[in-house]
Design an enzyme around this catalytic site. Sequence first.
Site, PDB file in Angstrom:
ATOM      1  N   LYS A  22      52.897 100.466  44.377  1.00 52.26           N
ATOM      2  CA  LYS A  22      54.245 100.631  43.812  1.00 52.26           C
ATOM      3  C   LYS A  22      54.710 102.075  43.937  1.00 52.26           C
ATOM      4  CE  LYS A  22      54.749 101.210  39.296  1.00 52.26           C
ATOM      5  NZ  LYS A  22      55.619 102.329  38.891  1.00 52.26           N
ATOM      6  N   ASN A  23      53.835 103.020  43.626  1.00 56.55           N
ATOM      7  CA  ASN A  23      54.226 104.430  43.625  1.00 56.55           C
ATOM      8  C   ASN A  23      54.441 104.988  45.026  1.00 56.55           C
ATOM      9  OD1 ASN A  23      54.177 104.485  40.845  1.00 56.55           O
ATOM     10  ND2 ASN A  23      52.110 105.356  40.715  1.00 56.55           N
ATOM     11  N   ARG A  97      62.167 105.558  36.109  1.00 59.24           N
ATOM     12  CA  ARG A  97      62.279 106.982  36.414  1.00 59.24           C
ATOM     13  C   ARG A  97      62.349 107.253  37.917  1.00 59.24           C
ATOM     14  NH1 ARG A  97      62.075 110.133  32.148  1.00 59.24           N
ATOM     15  NH2 ARG A  97      62.139 111.902  33.574  1.00 59.24           N
ATOM     16  N   CYS A 121      59.030 104.515  31.314  1.00 60.40           N
ATOM     17  CA  CYS A 121      58.039 104.433  30.246  1.00 60.40           C
ATOM     18  C   CYS A 121      58.164 105.606  29.287  1.00 60.40           C
ATOM     19  CB  CYS A 121      56.624 104.442  30.834  1.00 60.40           C
ATOM     20  SG  CYS A 121      56.096 102.864  31.534  1.00 60.40           S
ATOM     21  N   ARG A 126      59.213 113.949  31.012  1.00 59.82           N
ATOM     22  CA  ARG A 126      59.024 114.096  32.460  1.00 59.82           C
ATOM     23  C   ARG A 126      60.349 114.581  33.050  1.00 59.82           C
ATOM     24  NH1 ARG A 126      55.990 108.686  34.469  1.00 59.82           N
ATOM     25  NH2 ARG A 126      57.551 107.627  33.217  1.00 59.82           N
ATOM     26  N   VAL A 128      63.446 116.346  35.146  1.00 60.64           N
ATOM     27  CA  VAL A 128      63.779 116.379  36.569  1.00 60.64           C
ATOM     28  C   VAL A 128      64.172 117.792  37.013  1.00 60.64           C
ATOM     29  CG1 VAL A 128      64.508 113.975  36.561  1.00 60.64           C
ATOM     30  CG2 VAL A 128      66.195 115.775  36.122  1.00 60.64           C
ATOM     31  N   ASP A 129      63.900 118.787  36.166  1.00 61.96           N
ATOM     32  CA  ASP A 129      64.349 120.139  36.506  1.00 61.96           C
ATOM     33  C   ASP A 129      63.710 120.660  37.786  1.00 61.96           C
ATOM     34  OD1 ASP A 129      61.958 120.206  34.940  1.00 61.96           O
ATOM     35  OD2 ASP A 129      62.183 122.369  34.743  1.00 61.96           O
ATOM     36  N   ASP A 312      47.238 107.872  35.584  1.00 58.01           N
ATOM     37  CA  ASP A 312      47.557 106.443  35.547  1.00 58.01           C
ATOM     38  C   ASP A 312      46.326 105.552  35.350  1.00 58.01           C
ATOM     39  OD1 ASP A 312      50.247 106.804  35.716  1.00 58.01           O
ATOM     40  OD2 ASP A 312      50.451 106.227  37.815  1.00 58.01           O
ATOM     41  N   ILE A 334      48.355 115.763  31.890  1.00 59.45           N
ATOM     42  CA  ILE A 334      49.584 115.531  32.654  1.00 59.45           C
ATOM     43  C   ILE A 334      50.762 115.219  31.736  1.00 59.45           C
ATOM     44  CG2 ILE A 334      50.628 114.255  34.553  1.00 59.45           C
ATOM     45  CD1 ILE A 334      48.176 115.887  35.354  1.00 59.45           C
ATOM     46  N   ARG A 404      56.144  95.471  35.697  1.00 61.31           N
ATOM     47  CA  ARG A 404      56.633  96.607  36.477  1.00 61.31           C
ATOM     48  C   ARG A 404      55.605  97.094  37.489  1.00 61.31           C
ATOM     49  NH1 ARG A 404      57.047 101.128  33.522  1.00 61.31           N
ATOM     50  NH2 ARG A 404      58.028 102.051  35.351  1.00 61.31           N
TER      51      ARG A 404
END
Length: 433
Positions: A22-23, A97, A121, A126, A128-129, A312, A334, A404
């Site tokens: 998926k990622n 995301r 999630c 997390r 986005v900068d 994960d 993380i 998901r």
Amino acid sequence: MDKLVIRGGTPLKGQIPVSGAKNAALPLMAASLLTDQPLTLTNMPKLADIRSMGALLDQHGVKRSTQDEAGGGQTVDFHAVTIESTTAPYDLVRKMRASVLVLGPLLARCGEATVSLPGGCAIGNRPVDLHLKGLAELGAEVALEGGYVKAEVPSGRLQGGRVVFPMVSVGATENLMMAASLADSETVLVNAAREPEITDLAECLIAMGAEIEGHGTDTIHIQGKDRLGGAIHKVVPDRIETGTYAMAAAITGGDVELTGTTKGLLDNVFEILREAGVTIEESDRSIRVKAERGKLRGVDVMTEPFPGFPTDLQAQFMTLMCVARGASMVTETIFENRFMHVPELSRMGANINVHHASALIRGTDRLIGAPVMATDLRASVSLVLAGLAADGVTEVNRIYHLDRGYERLVEKLSACGADIQRVAAEAGEELTV
């Protein structure tokens, strides 16, 4: 709303096919925006997140066609002849995301993009900068207005540059790598993510005509092109699914062959599992995982960017340690809010004490089935693992999180002997927080 009902205690035995990652699939889908030629992705998983990204691409003007593959998965053709909209609306982006990954491709191809700040999630902040600062380094003007990122390129085309990430970010690396593929001159990404999904995206972009070197290391060089073409690309196997089912075999004292996956995706994880007493045999075609119930040993682990232990798989590994002999320490570096599975595991008899970013687990002889509630994607599957190992019946509620990220989970586990069913929860039955 559906729930899972699991009667635990049965060792898993048999074969489990591993789906496409998926990622990896999500950024590959976003890459279709970079070209007006067809992009064909094979080994695509059938997941809710894939459908969400597909719906987002639809409204940008991407035409899609899908064909099922033998044994699971699907082949999807993407064709973005014209970009009909450069806006990614909140109603679509809020579900996931990874939707922010359309920002770089839209900006590179169209010179403008308006993308809602993403959802997903609830596992911590997390931001986005890093994505936005990186795009600004390539000549974009970026502003935040009303919950949206509004970006444009005054010169009409992004300019190559040197982007140094202050911290490793998979999403920012992917967004910048895609954007830089259509920028003018060379872009260098320093302190870039090294995950296999990054390498998979780079290989797809190269097949589309991009010039990229250094992917898989912390410094990536991208020579921008005027245009990219079409390609056919196979999505890399899902290493998180591989690790999850490996731990499912271990926690039940089972013997499972994982097919459709490859060596080298989880070297760090397998080293730690072997230290914990799990037998792992890797070949070019499959991975066999065996363990003896009651003989697992407690091992400490700390999550880190690739090639370290993946965040994960943290929840799944913690669950495994709940039934290991002795004590173990799991430290999360993380995300700051990724221990939400701990109270649910405690309901099943786990002995876990959390202090800041670390959790001390004292192994117990057995877990006891109980009603529990999923809070995010990986936490939800950790509760499934606990249910597989527990005495009695476990009910896992809010399993839409599982949809998901895990394709045909019930079917795959049932084929190996698990007593697991997906049933509709009755009105008012679901646990509340």
